[in-house]
Structures are given as structure tokens and as C-alpha cells.
Design a protein around this motif. Structure first.
Motif, short mmCIF file in Angstrom:
data_model
loop_
_atom_site.label_atom_id
_atom_site.label_comp_id
_atom_site.label_asym_id
_atom_site.label_seq_id
_atom_site.Cartn_x
_atom_site.Cartn_y
_atom_site.Cartn_z
N VAL A 193 0.84 -1.20 0.00
CA VAL A 193 0.00 0.00 0.00
C VAL A 193 0.88 1.25 0.00
CG1 VAL A 193 -1.65 1.35 1.36
CG2 VAL A 193 -1.98 -1.11 1.10
N LEU A 194 1.94 1.24 0.78
CA LEU A 194 2.81 2.41 0.88
C LEU A 194 3.57 2.68 -0.41
CD1 LEU A 194 4.25 1.91 4.49
CD2 LEU A 194 2.48 3.51 3.76
N HIS A 195 4.18 1.63 -1.00
CA HIS A 195 4.95 1.92 -2.21
C HIS A 195 4.05 2.17 -3.42
CE1 HIS A 195 4.57 -2.22 -3.76
NE2 HIS A 195 5.19 -2.71 -2.71
N GLN A 196 2.83 1.61 -3.43
CA GLN A 196 1.91 1.93 -4.52
C GLN A 196 1.30 3.32 -4.33
OE1 GLN A 196 1.68 0.00 -7.38
NE2 GLN A 196 3.42 -0.83 -6.24
N ALA A 197 1.20 3.77 -3.07
CA ALA A 197 0.73 5.13 -2.82
C ALA A 197 1.70 6.16 -3.37
CB ALA A 197 0.53 5.35 -1.31
N LEU A 198 2.96 5.79 -3.49
CA LEU A 198 3.96 6.65 -4.12
C LEU A 198 4.00 6.44 -5.63
CD1 LEU A 198 6.93 6.30 -1.59
CD2 LEU A 198 5.41 8.26 -1.86
N LEU A 199 3.97 5.16 -6.04
CA LEU A 199 4.12 4.86 -7.47
C LEU A 199 2.95 5.36 -8.30
CD1 LEU A 199 5.55 3.42 -9.81
CD2 LEU A 199 4.34 1.33 -9.16
N CYS A 200 1.72 5.14 -7.84
CA CYS A 200 0.54 5.48 -8.66
C CYS A 200 0.49 6.96 -9.05
CB CYS A 200 -0.74 5.05 -7.94
SG CYS A 200 -0.93 3.26 -7.83
N PRO A 201 0.54 7.90 -8.10
CA PRO A 201 0.50 9.31 -8.51
C PRO A 201 1.74 9.75 -9.28
CG PRO A 201 0.85 9.13 -6.15
CD PRO A 201 0.51 7.76 -6.63
N LEU A 202 2.92 9.24 -8.89
CA LEU A 202 4.14 9.63 -9.60
C LEU A 202 4.12 9.12 -11.04
CD1 LEU A 202 6.90 9.09 -6.87
CD2 LEU A 202 5.99 11.26 -7.74
N LEU A 203 3.68 7.89 -11.24
CA LEU A 203 3.60 7.34 -12.59
C LEU A 203 2.57 8.09 -13.41
CD1 LEU A 203 4.42 5.18 -14.64
CD2 LEU A 203 2.67 3.67 -13.63
N CYS A 204 1.43 8.43 -12.80
CA CYS A 204 0.39 9.19 -13.49
C CYS A 204 0.93 10.54 -13.96
CB CYS A 204 -0.80 9.39 -12.57
SG CYS A 204 -2.09 10.48 -13.23
N LYS A 205 1.58 11.27 -13.06
CA LYS A 205 2.12 12.59 -13.43
C LYS A 205 3.23 12.46 -14.47
CE LYS A 205 -0.46 14.82 -10.46
NZ LYS A 205 -1.62 15.63 -10.92
N LEU A 206 4.09 11.46 -14.32
CA LEU A 206 5.18 11.26 -15.29
C LEU A 206 4.62 10.92 -16.66
CD1 LEU A 206 8.20 11.03 -15.90
CD2 LEU A 206 8.08 8.64 -15.17
N TYR A 207 3.62 10.04 -16.69
CA TYR A 207 2.97 9.67 -17.96
C TYR A 207 2.38 10.91 -18.64
CZ TYR A 207 -0.05 7.15 -21.24
OH TYR A 207 -0.66 6.69 -22.39
#
Length: 288
Positions: free
Chosen positions: A231-245
């Protein structure tokens, strides 16, 4: 439920069976679920109170590229459904990537509306699924003809569809990069789906849906708290990946000379001009 469960391969490690189902104690599963769902409710409230959508009249434009992509995605997803029925593993259609594929098919087919914009912005936060599928592929149980190939094609198209829709613009637009309200609300949906829907089905069936029962063999956070870490690492990955995309798409669609078609990805809305023709706020002459 023979058609949904009997084909699940219990010989593949961490795939299904009592050993995987008993990895976590029932008490800790319940405590962990209460903690995580409470956090999801807080995320949803914080995001929902801050979200905003552009207000304008939407005019639908049919594009040959969108229709072609809709047909292709439908065929690929249809083949996945066929594979699951023929192998009696229909339960795996509940995995998030299949759900995201269905959402993208809806976006390609739906008429323009506020709902389409909202769903489009939410699914941009689910691209962690295809990314992790490429980094940690799980094709051991895919033994039917072309089944493994369809795995790669499906997850690749999941990155292509949002880019193409951003290229079309109109209702397919994004919020400002400084706005994290959609990210928070999308993460809450993701958490609720995993801990309320997938876990509720995985526990009685002993099928490790998206690793809700036991961690993957390559999971670096293996242990009793692996789901908390997830949950913690996906809470970082999901928004960061969205913004990067979105940043990469913005560069290609608004800056790079070879692929530039518009000036912004934010709130581009189609409006009728004085002659009755349909124009975008940042209109262009391209047809696809």
C-alpha cells in the motif's frame, strides 16, 4: 463454479492453495484490512472535497483511429475472456489489469460527458498495473496458443489507449500537475477494490488474486507486513507514474515538433464556433 476455479494451477508457487491462503493469520488480515480501509476512506474524502471538472458543452467527434483501437482492445480482451473460460480460470478476470482494460474500452466507446472525463482521470492512476506486469511478468500458467503473447499485447495497449485519448482531447483531459485530488481518490478506489473485493473472493477460494493472500516470490517486502508495504509503495508509485505519464504525453503532444498536435492537455474542450462547426479550444486540422 467449475468454470471459474477448477483450472487454477495450484502447483505454481504462490498461485493458489492452502499454503498461500494460510500465509497470513486471519486475525492480522482483519486488523490490516480495517487499518487500510480507514486510510482509504480518509483519502477519498480528502480527494473528493477538492476535485473539479471543466464545465462546457461537449460535442462528440467520431475518429477512425478511436474505432480501430476500440475494435483491437475488444478483440484482445475477448481473447482473454475466451482463454479464461477454456482453461476454467474465469476468476482471474477480477485482476485489476482486466478491470482497467474494460474501463479503457468504455472510454473508447462512450459518448462525451463529465463522467467520461472523471473516469479517464481516474484510470490514469491505474497504469501501475501494466508497468508491474512488464517488470514482474507472470506467464507460467499461460500455456494455450498465443496466450502469453496476448499478455504482452494487452498490457502494452493499456499504455497506448490513454495517450491516444489525450491526443484527441475534448473530454479526455487532465487536471493541473499540482492537483493531487484525483490521485488521492483513485488510490482510495484501488485500495477498496483490493481489500474489500479481491480479498473477499480470494480468502474462501484460496486463489491468490493480485497477491492478496501471499506475496510474489520476487517481492522484496516478503513477510507478514508485505501488504502494508505494498500500500505504501503503490501510494507513491501510482500518482508519480500518473504525473510522469502525463508529462511525457504533454511533451510529445504539445512540444516535440514531430508529434505536436495541440498546445495543452488540460481542460481542452470542444465548442461549436459561430458557423456551427465543431472546434476545439486549441483546434487543429488533423483528423486522427
Amino acid at each position: 463454479m467449475d468454470w471459474a476455479l477448477n483450472g487454477v494451477n495450484t502447483t505454481v508457487p504462490r498461485n493458489a492453495g492452502p499454503e498461500c491462503a494460510n500465509y497470513l493469520s486471519p486475525l492480522w488480515q482483519k486488523i490490516e484490512t480495517v487499518i487500510v480501509l480507514s486510510a482509504a476512506i480518509g483519502l477519498f474524502k480528502w480527494g473528493y472535497d477538492r476535485i473539479s471538472l471543466p464545465r462546457a458543452a461537449y460535442v462528440r467527434r467520431d475518429r477512425s483511429g478511436r474505432r480501430a483501437l476500440l475494435v483491437l482492445m475488444s478483440i484482445i480482451w475477448g481473447m482473454e475472456i475466451g482463454y479464461k473460460f477454456s482453461s476454467k480460470t474465469v476468476i482471474y478476470l477480477l485482476n485489476p489489469c482486466h478491470v482497467t482494460t474494460a474501463i479503457q474500452i468504455y472510454l473508447l466507446a462512450a459518448s462525451p460527458s463529465d463522467m467520461v472525463t472523471a473516469v479517464f482521470r481516474i484510470q490514469l492512476n491505474f497504469l501501475n498495473g501494466p508497468l508491474l506486469a512488464f517488470i514482474f511478468p507472470e506467464t507460467d500458467t499461460r500455456i494455450l496458443p498465443l496466450e502469453a503473447s496476448i499478455y504482452w499485447i494487452q498490457h502494452g495497449l493499456m499504455f497506448v489507449v490513454p495517450y491516444y485519448l489525450l491526443r484527441l482531447g475534448g473530454v479526455y483531459n487532465i487536471e493541473k500537475y499540482s492537483d493531487f485530488s484525483w490521485n488521492a481518490m483513485s488510490l482510495s478506489f484501488n485500495i477498496v477494490y483490493h481489500f474489500l473485493v479481491l480479498q473477499s473472493i480470494a480468502v474462501p477460494t484460496m486463489v491468490n488474486l493480485n497477491h492478496m493472500l501471499c506475496p510474489a516470490i520476487l517481492d522484496p517486502f516478503e513477510g507478514p507486513y508485505y501488504r502494508i508495504f505494498a500500500v505504501l509503495h503503490q501510494a507513491l508509485l501510482c500518482p508519480l507514474l500518473c504525473k510522469l505519464y502525463c508529462l511525457i504525453a504533454a511533451f510529445l503532444l504539445t512540444k516535440f515538433w514531430a508529434t505536436k498536435v495541440k498546445s495543452t492537455l488540460c481542460c481542452e474542450v470542444e465548442m461549436p464556433n459561430t458557423n456551427g462547426n465543431v472546434l476545439g479550444r486549441n483546434s487543429h486540422s488533423h483528423t486522427d
